[in-house]
Write a protein that holds these residues in place. Structure first.
Motif, PDB file in Angstrom:
ATOM      1  N   LEU A   1       0.822  -1.218   0.000  1.00 54.85           N
ATOM      2  CA  LEU A   1       0.000   0.000   0.000  1.00 54.85           C
ATOM      3  C   LEU A   1       0.854   1.265   0.000  1.00 54.85           C
ATOM      4  O   LEU A   1       0.391   2.337   0.358  1.00 54.85           O
ATOM      5  CB  LEU A   1      -0.981   0.004   1.174  1.00 54.85           C
ATOM      6  N   LYS A   2       2.122   1.116  -0.385  1.00 56.30           N
ATOM      7  CA  LYS A   2       3.065   2.244  -0.497  1.00 56.30           C
ATOM      8  C   LYS A   2       3.186   3.023   0.817  1.00 56.30           C
ATOM      9  O   LYS A   2       3.292   4.248   0.826  1.00 56.30           O
ATOM     10  CB  LYS A   2       2.663   3.163  -1.649  1.00 56.30           C
ATOM     11  N   LEU A   3       3.207   2.291   1.922  1.00 59.90           N
ATOM     12  CA  LEU A   3       3.168   2.927   3.231  1.00 59.90           C
ATOM     13  C   LEU A   3       4.475   2.777   4.001  1.00 59.90           C
ATOM     14  O   LEU A   3       5.227   1.820   3.819  1.00 59.90           O
ATOM     15  CB  LEU A   3       2.029   2.340   4.074  1.00 59.90           C
ATOM     16  N   PHE A   4       4.710   3.744   4.877  1.00 64.93           N
ATOM     17  CA  PHE A   4       5.788   3.720   5.860  1.00 64.93           C
ATOM     18  C   PHE A   4       5.181   3.870   7.253  1.00 64.93           C
ATOM     19  O   PHE A   4       4.160   4.552   7.424  1.00 64.93           O
ATOM     20  CB  PHE A   4       6.764   4.874   5.638  1.00 64.93           C
ATOM     21  N   THR A   5       5.838   3.263   8.225  1.00 68.86           N
ATOM     22  CA  THR A   5       5.504   3.485   9.625  1.00 68.86           C
ATOM     23  C   THR A   5       6.707   4.133  10.296  1.00 68.86           C
ATOM     24  O   THR A   5       7.801   3.557  10.321  1.00 68.86           O
ATOM     25  CB  THR A   5       5.177   2.163  10.346  1.00 68.86           C
ATOM     26  N   LEU A   6       6.523   5.346  10.805  1.00 63.09           N
ATOM     27  CA  LEU A   6       7.600   6.053  11.486  1.00 63.09           C
ATOM     28  C   LEU A   6       7.301   6.091  12.977  1.00 63.09           C
ATOM     29  O   LEU A   6       6.280   6.647  13.402  1.00 63.09           O
ATOM     30  CB  LEU A   6       7.749   7.479  10.958  1.00 63.09           C
ATOM     31  N   SER A   7       8.192   5.495  13.760  1.00 62.78           N
ATOM     32  CA  SER A   7       8.047   5.493  15.226  1.00 62.78           C
ATOM     33  C   SER A   7       9.122   6.378  15.828  1.00 62.78           C
ATOM     34  O   SER A   7      10.274   6.395  15.358  1.00 62.78           O
ATOM     35  CB  SER A   7       8.178   4.067  15.772  1.00 62.78           C
ATOM     36  N   THR A   8       8.766   7.125  16.851  1.00 65.11           N
ATOM     37  CA  THR A   8       9.719   7.978  17.567  1.00 65.11           C
ATOM     38  C   THR A   8       9.669   7.642  19.050  1.00 65.11           C
ATOM     39  O   THR A   8       8.591   7.397  19.610  1.00 65.11           O
ATOM     40  CB  THR A   8       9.393   9.466  17.358  1.00 65.11           C
ATOM     41  N   PHE A   9      10.843   7.643  19.686  1.00 67.40           N
ATOM     42  CA  PHE A   9      10.960   7.236  21.086  1.00 67.40           C
ATOM     43  C   PHE A   9      11.795   8.264  21.852  1.00 67.40           C
ATOM     44  O   PHE A   9      12.922   8.579  21.444  1.00 67.40           O
ATOM     45  CB  PHE A   9      11.629   5.863  21.203  1.00 67.40           C
ATOM     46  N   GLY A  10      11.251   8.775  22.943  1.00 68.52           N
ATOM     47  CA  GLY A  10      12.002   9.674  23.809  1.00 68.52           C
ATOM     48  C   GLY A  10      12.887   8.873  24.760  1.00 68.52           C
ATOM     49  O   GLY A  10      12.376   8.213  25.669  1.00 68.52           O
ATOM     50  N   GLU A  11      14.191   8.914  24.536  1.00 65.26           N
ATOM     51  CA  GLU A  11      15.132   8.135  25.347  1.00 65.26           C
ATOM     52  C   GLU A  11      16.127   9.068  26.030  1.00 65.26           C
ATOM     53  O   GLU A  11      16.213  10.264  25.687  1.00 65.26           O
ATOM     54  CB  GLU A  11      15.851   7.111  24.468  1.00 65.26           C
ATOM     55  N   SER A  12      16.898   8.536  26.938  1.00 66.94           N
ATOM     56  CA  SER A  12      17.793   9.384  27.736  1.00 66.94           C
ATOM     57  C   SER A  12      18.805  10.127  26.871  1.00 66.94           C
ATOM     58  O   SER A  12      19.223  11.243  27.198  1.00 66.94           O
ATOM     59  CB  SER A  12      18.531   8.530  28.777  1.00 66.94           C
ATOM     60  N   GLY A  13      19.189   9.531  25.745  1.00 70.02           N
ATOM     61  CA  GLY A  13      20.174  10.175  24.884  1.00 70.02           C
ATOM     62  C   GLY A  13      19.576  11.064  23.818  1.00 70.02           C
ATOM     63  O   GLY A  13      20.313  11.624  23.000  1.00 70.02           O
ATOM     64  N   GLY A  14      18.264  11.199  23.788  1.00 75.17           N
ATOM     65  CA  GLY A  14      17.617  12.021  22.765  1.00 75.17           C
ATOM     66  C   GLY A  14      16.396  11.308  22.201  1.00 75.17           C
ATOM     67  O   GLY A  14      15.922  10.309  22.749  1.00 75.17           O
ATOM     68  N   VAL A  15      15.906  11.802  21.099  1.00 71.60           N
ATOM     69  CA  VAL A  15      14.734  11.202  20.451  1.00 71.60           C
ATOM     70  C   VAL A  15      15.208  10.309  19.306  1.00 71.60           C
ATOM     71  O   VAL A  15      15.876  10.776  18.376  1.00 71.60           O
ATOM     72  CB  VAL A  15      13.769  12.284  19.920  1.00 71.60           C
TER      73      VAL A  15
END
Length: 493
Positions: free
Chosen positions: A189-203
């Motif tokens: 379906l020409k899709l991407f999944t972008l996940s972001t995580f707030g961690e101690s060293g940054g995002v």
């Protein structure tokens, strides 16, 4: 003939087992008026009564039909998917499948395919990343590790209109998944999944699939941890050039919090070619040449093949979750399979085939306009009467069970999972929803308190349609409380 006598005649015909192409009341105009609660809900939403169309048809010989403004051609939004999916079940068959192939154009020696690898598409609307991965595993099992030639992409034989009508979206965000266009090289379906995580060293960010043509510019700021994560403050700025794209992330995310976004980018040939190369590389394989569009030579050897789920499962995915891209790909497939020499393209072929199919069921559509078959359109039109009559025909189809089960179940799943909870209608109605700017609609099969089934179609076309959900839900509640020989106008609530 008075309405009561018509109903008695219809019941007599049912008892005698006599059938006609269409019920005797099909051309009799509007019958009944809206119940008080529905009229009040429309008034409270500032929707005039003439912007609301309703058709209710008993399916088991009980009760009386009801039509209110039922012959106005209106935009049905995603309830149009019921036309495409039911037509597909009968025109293509419930076991219809698409297949996608990998061919080699040369011999295999010591793990090297001495030639090109050809990816041949068949227009599969549900060719997922996982299924491509399995195909490449089969390629490995065939003894291939290195491809000395090119990756050749052969598009499906789908013929698109020369000047298709483009959907004018209100959100000004072409990366939204529901806007993905059909394509002869569509995958995942020409899709991407972008996940972001707030961690101690940054995002930290994670892109799936991680295609090199989509670059991530992460400018997110890390904020201190909080007890309860707020709604993510992230802006996704996409610059998409088809062959490559750049996604810039700005804003902030608290430590310990996360966010996820689904988006579409790149053109279909770039996406599919890169997906194949990336998955193959992750398996330890290499492709020495470039990616190009081409055709399969007559002497090429079939190395791997993937079959789609059967049409019943594809129809279920479409209707439960209102998938526009899959519907549009299916619509074109109907055209391809029913194509004649006089059809300019597969859109024209599908439109002709569906109109002929409806005519064969005794339905002469009043103002039916098929744009892409998904309802993601400003120009598609259908009347509530025709939609309900089509559902009446579906009730008698050999594939009725498969079709009805594909629709969202009230209060339980799909696009109806949050509606009518805690009401007698919960679990009793299989209903497809429709939603566009200025449009709200429902259509499907629902049951009354006696367990008798009804076909229902209700459509609102008005600037305030977004406030019409309560009125539409009240339609289903009203049908549920009906008793034999009852029609909504006989009881005001």
């Amino acid at each position: 003939m008075p309405l009561f006598n018509k109903q008695r005649l219809c019941c007599l015909i049912t008892v005698l087992g006599i059938s006609f192409a269409a019920p005797l009341w099909a051309e009799s105009g509007d019958q009944g008026r809206l119940p008080g609660q529905i009229s009040t809900a429309l008034a409270n939403a500032q929707i005039p009564a003439n912007a609301f169309a309703l058709a209710v048809i008993p399916l088991e010989g009980q009760g009386m039909p009801q039509f209110v403004n039922a012959d106005q051609p209106l935009n049905p939004a995603s309830t149009m998917k019921l036309v495409t999916t039911y037509a597909a079940l009968e025109l293509l068959g419930p076991t219809y499948q698409w297949h996608t192939d990998l061919y080699g154009t040369g011999p295999i020696s010591n793990g090297v395919l001495q030639g090109d690898l050809v990816f041949r598409s068949n227009g599969d609307p549900k060719l997922t990343m996982e299924r491509i991965w399995l195909m490449l595993r089969d390629l490995r099992a065939a003894g291939v590790r290195t491809i000395s030639g090119d990756l050749v992409l052969q598009p499906a034989d789908l013929r698109f209109p020369a000047n298709p009508v483009r959907f004018q979206d209100d959100g000004n965000d072409p990366s939204r998944p529901f806007l993905v266009e059909p394509d002869p090289l569509l995958s995942n379906l020409k899709l991407f999944t972008l996940s972001t995580f707030g961690e101690s060293g940054g995002v930290r960010t994670h892109l799936e699939p991680a295609l090199p043509e989509l670059q991530i510019d992460n400018q997110l700021k890390l904020l201190p941890a909080v007890r309860s994560c707020p709604w993510p403050n992230i802006t996704y700025g996409l610059q998409d050039h088809g062959s490559h794209a750049r996604l810039t992330l700005t804003g902030s995310l608290h430590q310990g919090c996360s966010a996820q976004r689904y988006l579409s980018a790149l053109d279909a040939s770039t996406y599919t070619g890169s997906l194949i190369r990336t998955l193959w590389q992750e398996m330890g394989g290499t492709i020495a040449g470039t990616t190009r569009i081409g055709r399969t030579p007559a002497n090429a050897q079939l190395l791997a093949r993937s079959y789609s789920p059967d049409l019943v499962q594809v129809v279920r995915d479409i209707n439960k979750y209102s998938n526009n891209t899959m519907t549009r790909q299916l619509f074109l497939t109907i055209g391809r399979e029913r194509r004649s020499a006089n059809d300019a393209d597969d859109h024209q072929a599908a439109t002709r085939a569906i109109n002929q199919w409806l005519s064969g069921k005794g339905i002469q559509p009043r103002g039916l306009v098929l744009d892409n078959g998904s309802g993601l359109s400003r120009i598609e039109r259908m009347t509530a009467r025709d939609l309900a009559m089509m559902l009446e025909q579906a009730w008698q189809s050999p594939f009725a069970a498969e079709f009805i089960a594909s629709m969202p179940l009230a209060a339980m799943d799909g696009t109806m999972r949050r509606r009518l909870r805690g009401t007698p209608v919960a679990g009793e109605a299989h209903i497809k929803t429709g939603s566009l700017r200025n449009v709200r609609a429902i259509a499907g099969i629902t049951r009354d308190a006696n367990g008798q089934s009804w076909a229902v179609a209700a459509i609102i076309n008005h600037g305030a349609a977004g406030a019409g959900r309560e009125a539409l839900d009240l339609v289903l509640k009203d049908v549920h409380r009906r008793v034999p020989t009852d029609v909504a106008s006989h009881k005001q609530q």
